[in-house]
Every structure is written in structure tokens, then in C-alpha cells.
Write a protein that holds these residues in place. Structure first.
Motif, PDB file in Angstrom:
ATOM      1  N   VAL A 140       0.842  -1.200   0.000  1.00 49.25           N
ATOM      2  CA  VAL A 140       0.000   0.000   0.000  1.00 49.25           C
ATOM      3  C   VAL A 140       0.875   1.246   0.000  1.00 49.25           C
ATOM      4  O   VAL A 140       2.062   1.195   0.346  1.00 49.25           O
ATOM      5  CB  VAL A 140      -0.944   0.051   1.234  1.00 49.25           C
ATOM      6  CG1 VAL A 140      -1.896  -1.137   1.250  1.00 49.25           C
ATOM      7  CG2 VAL A 140      -0.145   0.129   2.526  1.00 49.25           C
ATOM      8  N   MET A 141       0.258   2.371  -0.402  1.00 47.79           N
ATOM      9  CA  MET A 141       0.846   3.697  -0.205  1.00 47.79           C
ATOM     10  C   MET A 141      -0.019   4.430   0.811  1.00 47.79           C
ATOM     11  O   MET A 141      -1.245   4.244   0.847  1.00 47.79           O
ATOM     12  CB  MET A 141       0.846   4.502  -1.504  1.00 47.79           C
ATOM     13  CG  MET A 141       1.868   4.078  -2.515  1.00 47.79           C
ATOM     14  SD  MET A 141       2.044   5.344  -3.827  1.00 47.79           S
ATOM     15  CE  MET A 141       0.349   5.508  -4.387  1.00 47.79           C
ATOM     16  N   ILE A 142       0.585   5.270   1.614  1.00 49.91           N
ATOM     17  CA  ILE A 142      -0.187   6.066   2.560  1.00 49.91           C
ATOM     18  C   ILE A 142       0.127   7.544   2.343  1.00 49.91           C
ATOM     19  O   ILE A 142       1.159   7.905   1.765  1.00 49.91           O
ATOM     20  CB  ILE A 142       0.070   5.664   4.028  1.00 49.91           C
ATOM     21  CG1 ILE A 142       1.510   5.989   4.439  1.00 49.91           C
ATOM     22  CG2 ILE A 142      -0.219   4.169   4.224  1.00 49.91           C
ATOM     23  CD1 ILE A 142       1.779   5.734   5.922  1.00 49.91           C
ATOM     24  N   GLY A 143      -0.775   8.412   2.832  1.00 53.41           N
ATOM     25  CA  GLY A 143      -0.631   9.848   2.629  1.00 53.41           C
ATOM     26  C   GLY A 143       0.288  10.504   3.636  1.00 53.41           C
ATOM     27  O   GLY A 143       0.694   9.915   4.650  1.00 53.41           O
ATOM     28  N   LYS A 144       0.620  11.744   3.361  1.00 55.75           N
ATOM     29  CA  LYS A 144       1.586  12.512   4.157  1.00 55.75           C
ATOM     30  C   LYS A 144       1.167  12.626   5.626  1.00 55.75           C
ATOM     31  O   LYS A 144       1.984  12.401   6.527  1.00 55.75           O
ATOM     32  CB  LYS A 144       1.726  13.905   3.536  1.00 55.75           C
ATOM     33  CG  LYS A 144       2.694  14.818   4.242  1.00 55.75           C
ATOM     34  CD  LYS A 144       2.736  16.170   3.536  1.00 55.75           C
ATOM     35  CE  LYS A 144       3.668  17.128   4.267  1.00 55.75           C
ATOM     36  NZ  LYS A 144       3.684  18.470   3.600  1.00 55.75           N
ATOM     37  N   TYR A 176       2.384   9.563  -0.571  1.00 55.41           N
ATOM     38  CA  TYR A 176       1.847  10.510  -1.552  1.00 55.41           C
ATOM     39  C   TYR A 176       1.322  11.746  -0.832  1.00 55.41           C
ATOM     40  O   TYR A 176       1.102  11.732   0.391  1.00 55.41           O
ATOM     41  CB  TYR A 176       0.710   9.865  -2.365  1.00 55.41           C
ATOM     42  CG  TYR A 176      -0.502   9.506  -1.535  1.00 55.41           C
ATOM     43  CD1 TYR A 176      -1.488  10.453  -1.240  1.00 55.41           C
ATOM     44  CD2 TYR A 176      -0.678   8.217  -1.033  1.00 55.41           C
ATOM     45  CE1 TYR A 176      -2.593  10.142  -0.460  1.00 55.41           C
ATOM     46  CE2 TYR A 176      -1.770   7.893  -0.262  1.00 55.41           C
ATOM     47  CZ  TYR A 176      -2.718   8.853   0.032  1.00 55.41           C
ATOM     48  OH  TYR A 176      -3.811   8.542   0.814  1.00 55.41           O
ATOM     49  N   ASN A 177       1.093  12.796  -1.596  1.00 56.47           N
ATOM     50  CA  ASN A 177       0.515  14.033  -1.070  1.00 56.47           C
ATOM     51  C   ASN A 177      -0.489  14.571  -2.070  1.00 56.47           C
ATOM     52  O   ASN A 177      -0.115  15.066  -3.132  1.00 56.47           O
ATOM     53  CB  ASN A 177       1.602  15.074  -0.800  1.00 56.47           C
ATOM     54  CG  ASN A 177       1.031  16.352  -0.201  1.00 56.47           C
ATOM     55  OD1 ASN A 177      -0.116  16.385   0.245  1.00 56.47           O
ATOM     56  ND2 ASN A 177       1.835  17.400  -0.168  1.00 56.47           N
ATOM     57  N   ALA A 181      -5.662  17.315   3.312  1.00 54.88           N
ATOM     58  CA  ALA A 181      -5.262  16.643   4.545  1.00 54.88           C
ATOM     59  C   ALA A 181      -6.165  15.455   4.877  1.00 54.88           C
ATOM     60  O   ALA A 181      -5.683  14.400   5.311  1.00 54.88           O
ATOM     61  CB  ALA A 181      -5.257  17.641   5.701  1.00 54.88           C
ATOM     62  N   SER A 182      -7.474  15.616   4.673  1.00 56.07           N
ATOM     63  CA  SER A 182      -8.410  14.540   5.027  1.00 56.07           C
ATOM     64  C   SER A 182      -8.162  13.281   4.197  1.00 56.07           C
ATOM     65  O   SER A 182      -8.287  12.160   4.701  1.00 56.07           O
ATOM     66  CB  SER A 182      -9.859  15.007   4.857  1.00 56.07           C
ATOM     67  OG  SER A 182     -10.101  15.388   3.513  1.00 56.07           O
ATOM     68  N   LEU A 183      -7.796  13.459   2.918  1.00 57.78           N
ATOM     69  CA  LEU A 183      -7.512  12.313   2.057  1.00 57.78           C
ATOM     70  C   LEU A 183      -6.147  11.705   2.392  1.00 57.78           C
ATOM     71  O   LEU A 183      -5.990  10.479   2.427  1.00 57.78           O
ATOM     72  CB  LEU A 183      -7.556  12.720   0.581  1.00 57.78           C
ATOM     73  CG  LEU A 183      -8.870  13.308   0.070  1.00 57.78           C
ATOM     74  CD1 LEU A 183      -8.789  13.563  -1.428  1.00 57.78           C
ATOM     75  CD2 LEU A 183     -10.043  12.389   0.378  1.00 57.78           C
ATOM     76  N   ASN A 184      -5.173  12.570   2.634  1.00 54.20           N
ATOM     77  CA  ASN A 184      -3.841  12.071   2.997  1.00 54.20           C
ATOM     78  C   ASN A 184      -3.873  11.252   4.286  1.00 54.20           C
ATOM     79  O   ASN A 184      -3.045  10.370   4.493  1.00 54.20           O
ATOM     80  CB  ASN A 184      -2.870  13.241   3.178  1.00 54.20           C
ATOM     81  CG  ASN A 184      -2.499  13.908   1.867  1.00 54.20           C
ATOM     82  OD1 ASN A 184      -2.666  13.337   0.796  1.00 54.20           O
ATOM     83  ND2 ASN A 184      -1.994  15.125   1.950  1.00 54.20           N
ATOM     84  N   LYS A 185      -4.827  11.581   5.135  1.00 52.26           N
ATOM     85  CA  LYS A 185      -4.898  10.913   6.437  1.00 52.26           C
ATOM     86  C   LYS A 185      -5.696   9.620   6.386  1.00 52.26           C
ATOM     87  O   LYS A 185      -5.535   8.749   7.250  1.00 52.26           O
ATOM     88  CB  LYS A 185      -5.532  11.883   7.446  1.00 52.26           C
ATOM     89  CG  LYS A 185      -5.455  11.425   8.890  1.00 52.26           C
ATOM     90  CD  LYS A 185      -6.005  12.500   9.817  1.00 52.26           C
ATOM     91  CE  LYS A 185      -5.921  12.048  11.269  1.00 52.26           C
ATOM     92  NZ  LYS A 185      -6.434  13.092  12.188  1.00 52.26           N
ATOM     93  N   SER A 186      -6.552   9.478   5.363  1.00 50.36           N
ATOM     94  CA  SER A 186      -7.487   8.344   5.393  1.00 50.36           C
ATOM     95  C   SER A 186      -7.295   7.325   4.266  1.00 50.36           C
ATOM     96  O   SER A 186      -7.666   6.161   4.430  1.00 50.36           O
ATOM     97  CB  SER A 186      -8.928   8.854   5.359  1.00 50.36           C
ATOM     98  OG  SER A 186      -9.175   9.592   4.175  1.00 50.36           O
ATOM     99  N   TRP A 187      -6.727   7.733   3.133  1.00 47.86           N
ATOM    100  CA  TRP A 187      -6.641   6.798   2.005  1.00 47.86           C
ATOM    101  C   TRP A 187      -5.409   5.909   2.113  1.00 47.86           C
ATOM    102  O   TRP A 187      -4.287   6.398   2.281  1.00 47.86           O
ATOM    103  CB  TRP A 187      -6.568   7.562   0.690  1.00 47.86           C
ATOM    104  CG  TRP A 187      -7.872   8.103   0.212  1.00 47.86           C
ATOM    105  CD1 TRP A 187      -9.037   8.199   0.905  1.00 47.86           C
ATOM    106  CD2 TRP A 187      -8.126   8.657  -1.077  1.00 47.86           C
ATOM    107  NE1 TRP A 187     -10.013   8.786   0.138  1.00 47.86           N
ATOM    108  CE2 TRP A 187      -9.480   9.069  -1.103  1.00 47.86           C
ATOM    109  CE3 TRP A 187      -7.357   8.853  -2.215  1.00 47.86           C
ATOM    110  CZ2 TRP A 187     -10.069   9.654  -2.210  1.00 47.86           C
ATOM    111  CZ3 TRP A 187      -7.942   9.436  -3.330  1.00 47.86           C
ATOM    112  CH2 TRP A 187      -9.287   9.828  -3.321  1.00 47.86           C
ATOM    113  N   LEU A 188      -5.614   4.612   1.985  1.00 42.68           N
ATOM    114  CA  LEU A 188      -4.548   3.650   1.771  1.00 42.68           C
ATOM    115  C   LEU A 188      -4.709   3.138   0.344  1.00 42.68           C
ATOM    116  O   LEU A 188      -5.672   2.434   0.035  1.00 42.68           O
ATOM    117  CB  LEU A 188      -4.634   2.479   2.764  1.00 42.68           C
ATOM    118  CG  LEU A 188      -3.790   2.603   4.040  1.00 42.68           C
ATOM    119  CD1 LEU A 188      -4.322   3.724   4.900  1.00 42.68           C
ATOM    120  CD2 LEU A 188      -3.812   1.285   4.804  1.00 42.68           C
ATOM    121  N   ILE A 189      -3.803   3.524  -0.533  1.00 44.64           N
ATOM    122  CA  ILE A 189      -3.942   3.209  -1.953  1.00 44.64           C
ATOM    123  C   ILE A 189      -3.194   1.919  -2.282  1.00 44.64           C
ATOM    124  O   ILE A 189      -2.021   1.747  -1.901  1.00 44.64           O
ATOM    125  CB  ILE A 189      -3.407   4.368  -2.822  1.00 44.64           C
ATOM    126  CG1 ILE A 189      -4.230   5.637  -2.556  1.00 44.64           C
ATOM    127  CG2 ILE A 189      -3.445   4.007  -4.298  1.00 44.64           C
ATOM    128  CD1 ILE A 189      -3.726   6.869  -3.284  1.00 44.64           C
TER     129      ILE A 189
END
Length: 385
Positions: A140-144, A176-177, A181-189
Motif C-alpha cells: 500500500v501507499m499512505i498519505g503525508k 503521496y501528497n 489533509a483529510s484524504l492524505n490521512k485516510s486513504w490507503l492506496i
């Protein structure tokens, strides 16, 4: 008419200071109109690009209890034949889950994406600032923001708890960024196949996402799509989800138009006033010309040509000044990172329209002095000096 044009040119040359002042007034009006109009249009385009330019503009989801879309390929074929304004179609599998780390749980959304198709919408490849995209199972990738909360590094393993209590251990391959902020904190791609395998979904997906060539027609296109689907599917569009943004954009457009209208009115009144004074100043010459046989219509044409010539010179100078103002604004109004607050936006159609409106306003403004000149009695003018 050729004689009227020559006389109009001579009148303008004989009062060079006055002519330059009128031309400058028209130019300022045109430049303000172009600058404000282009600035508002550029700001709106920038806002749209930042809000929906790198996100789906229409999303299809399931209304069934399991929220799954079966046979997505058939639905996509049907969608593509519905409207030729649809582009960048992609499917995703979105599953809510929890990340367990140091006895703390973080609510996240596992986003399984088809790498190539989804990148056309989200531009994710350019938003990866460290590491790489997931390629294999359980990556997975995670947000900043989530990275900062977890204190994660490339290669770290985290535990994901699904809704049915199943625990999966996944490896972080990149960060990723998305600048949200809400997407960076919640999405696991992760990859589409990885998400489907992780949650035993087979080939099912949860969303069909797409962009359109006419962004502000997204609601109309969404309605066309919805009419082709049954009640098991819900079609959302960005306009329905961003009503406050649209209201703000409309407010900007209205205020911009009002400013431009008042600027044009001011310019037109100034031209009419100056040319009306010119009629008085040149009344003796006009009287002599009429006594020599010039017709009333020709006398009127003199001032109409003056208005036209002033409009042409003012419009050309105004366009140049307006473009220089735009360029200067992008050089001085910048963000801390050196990028312009509003990107340079040149709408050639709008610039041509602004110049034409100024030209028309100058010509129309000349009608009042033109009409007045046609009524001059040459004998009275000569007698009274």
C-alpha cells in the motif's frame, strides 16, 4: 465619407493632447476590463482544477446492501455509448477498515485502483514524493498526514482490520501528497486486484469514476447516464457535491461583469463629453465647411469617424496594457514557494470581445456630438463667431 474621414483625422491631429487623453482613458478602461475579467476567469479555472481537475467529476456507486457493482465492464460499455463527452473512465474498490498501530486504531479507506486508468484522474504518479507505487499483493501507499501520525517509513508493515474482523499485514511502499489533509490521512492506496483479493470480492468493484470534457455540464451528463441505468445504481456529480463553490463562482462572475459594465459606461460618457465639447470648439470650422457645401450627414460622419478612430487606438493600447497587467500580477502576487497565486490565463476570445465592446462604445458615444453637429446652422455659427 472619405472627406469626413480626412477631416476627422485632421481634427484629431490638431488637438494631440486631447486625443492622447481620450485614447488613454479608453485604454485604461479596456485594460481594467481585460485584467479583471481574465483574473476572475483564471481564478475560477484554478479553483476548478484544484477541486475537481484531479478528481472524478461523475461517480457511479451501488445502492444495493453490499455496495458492490457486478459486471462493471458491461456498465462501462453502456456509459461510453451514452455521451461522447465522457473521458478517463476508471473503476475502484473502496473498503473501510482500521489501521492498528501501538494500541491505537486509525479509521482508513482502502482504495483499490487500476493504476493506469486512475492515474488519468488523480495524477497520483506525480504526487508520490517518496517510494513507489504498490505492485504486488499486500502493498500500500499512505498519505503525508497518516505517515506523520504513524511515524512510518518505507518498508514498514502495518496491520489492517477489516469490517468482519479479519487482520491483514501490509507493507508500505510509498508516500503521496494529494494536498488534501483529510484524504492524505485516510486513504490507503493499493492495486485493484490487491483490494479485491484482500476482501474476497472477486472481480466486483464499488465505484465507477470518470471525468468529462465539459466540466460545467457534468450534471447534464450524469442525468443522461442515470437514465440508462436501473435503480441499483446511484450517479453523483461534482456540481451537486460543491454547491457552495458554484455559488461563489457565480458571485465572482456577477461582480466581474458589473465592474466591467460600469467601467465601459464611464469610458463611453467620457468620450461623449469630450466629443461634445469638440463640437463647440470646432463649430466655426464645421459652419464654414457647411457653408462650402458639406452636407449634414457628412458633418455627422466626422464625429463618428473620430469616435471610431479613438476606439481603435484605445482598444489596441488597452489590450497591450491589460496583458502587461496580467503578466505583472503573476510575477508579484506569488505563493511562498514562488508559484503565482493565480496562473496566467489568456482567453483570446474574451480579449477580442473586450476590444470590440470598447470600440462599439466609443462609436456609439460619438452619436450624440454627431447628431449635434448635423443641426448646426452655418450662418448663425459664422455670424456669432
Amino acid at each position: 465619407m472619405r472627406l469626413a474621414f480626412k477631416i476627422a483625422t485632421r481634427f484629431l491631429k490638431s488637438s494631440k493632447g486631447q486625443t492622447a487623453l481620450i485614447v488613454l482613458g479608453i485604454a485604461v478602461g479596456v485594460s481594467v476590463q481585460i485584467f479583471i475579467g481574465s483574473l476572475i476567469q483564471g481564478l475560477q479555472k484554478s479553483l476548478i482544477n484544484k477541486t475537481v481537475g484531479n478528481s472524478p467529476q461523475i461517480t457511479i456507486s451501488s445502492t444495493k446492501a453490499d455496495k458492490l457493482i457486478n459486471g462493471s465492464d458491461e456498465i462501462i460499455d453502456k456509459i461510453e455509448s451514452t455521451d461522447n463527452r465522457i473521458k478517463n473512465l476508471s473503476v475502484t474498490t473502496d473498503i473501510p477498515a482500521l489501521v492498528k498501530e501501538d494500541n491505537q486504531n486509525y479509521s482508513v479507506l482502502i482504495r483499490g485502483m487500476n493504476k493506469d486508468d486512475s492515474d488519468k484522474i488523480y495524477n497520483i504518479k506525480k504526487r508520490i514524493y517518496e517510494g513507489r507505487e504498490p505492485k504486488y499483493d499486500l502493498e500500500v501507499m499512505i498519505g503525508k498526514e497518516l505517515k506523520q501520525e504513524l511515524g512510518a517509513k518505507i518498508g514498514d508493515e502495518i496491520q489492517i482490520i477489516t469490517n468482519n474482523g479479519e487482520v491483514n499485514t501490509v507493507t508500505i511502499t510509498g508516500f503521496y501528497n494529494l494536498n488534501v489533509a483529510s484524504l492524505n490521512k485516510s486513504w490507503l492506496i493499493t492495486t485493484l486486484e490487491n483490494a479485491q483479493n484482500m476482501f474476497s470480492l472477486g472481480g466486483d468493484v464499488t465505484n465507477i469514476e470518470m471525468q468529462v470534457t465539459e466540466v460545467f455540464k457534468a450534471d447534464e451528463i450524469a442525468a443522461n447516464i442515470e437514465s440508462k441505468l436501473n435503480n441499483n445504481y446511484k450517479v453523483d456529480n461534482w456540481k451537486a457535491q460543491n454547491e457552495e463553490l458554484l455559488s461563489g463562482l457565480k458571485g465572482q462572475s456577477v461582480s466581474s461583469i458589473m465592474i466591467q459594465v460600469f467601467v465601459l459606461i464611464a469610458v463611453a460618457l467620457a468620450i461623449a463629453s469630450v466629443l461634445a465639447i469638440t463640437v463647440i470648439q470646432k463649430s466655426k470650422q464645421i459652419g464654414i465647411l457647411k457653408a462650402m457645401g458639406i452636407k449634414d450627414k457628412t458633418a455627422s460622419y466626422i464625429f463618428l469617424f473620430q469616435g471610431l478612430l479613438l476606439g481603435i487606438m484605445g482598444a489596441i493600447l488597452g489590450v497591450i496594457l491589460g496583458l502587461l497587467l496580467e503578466i505583472a500580477f503573476t510575477k508579484f502576487a506569488i505563493n511562498p514557494d514562488g508559484t503565482p497565486i493565480v496562473d496566467l490565463y489568456i482567453n483570446y476570445g474574451f480579449i477580442v470581445l473586450s476590444a470590440f465592446i470598447a470600440l462599439a462604445s466609443a462609436t456609439i458615444a460619438a452619436l450624440i456630438p454627431a447628431r449635434r453637429s448635423s443641426k448646426l446652422n452655418p450662418m448663425e455659427v459664422i455670424r456669432n463667431g
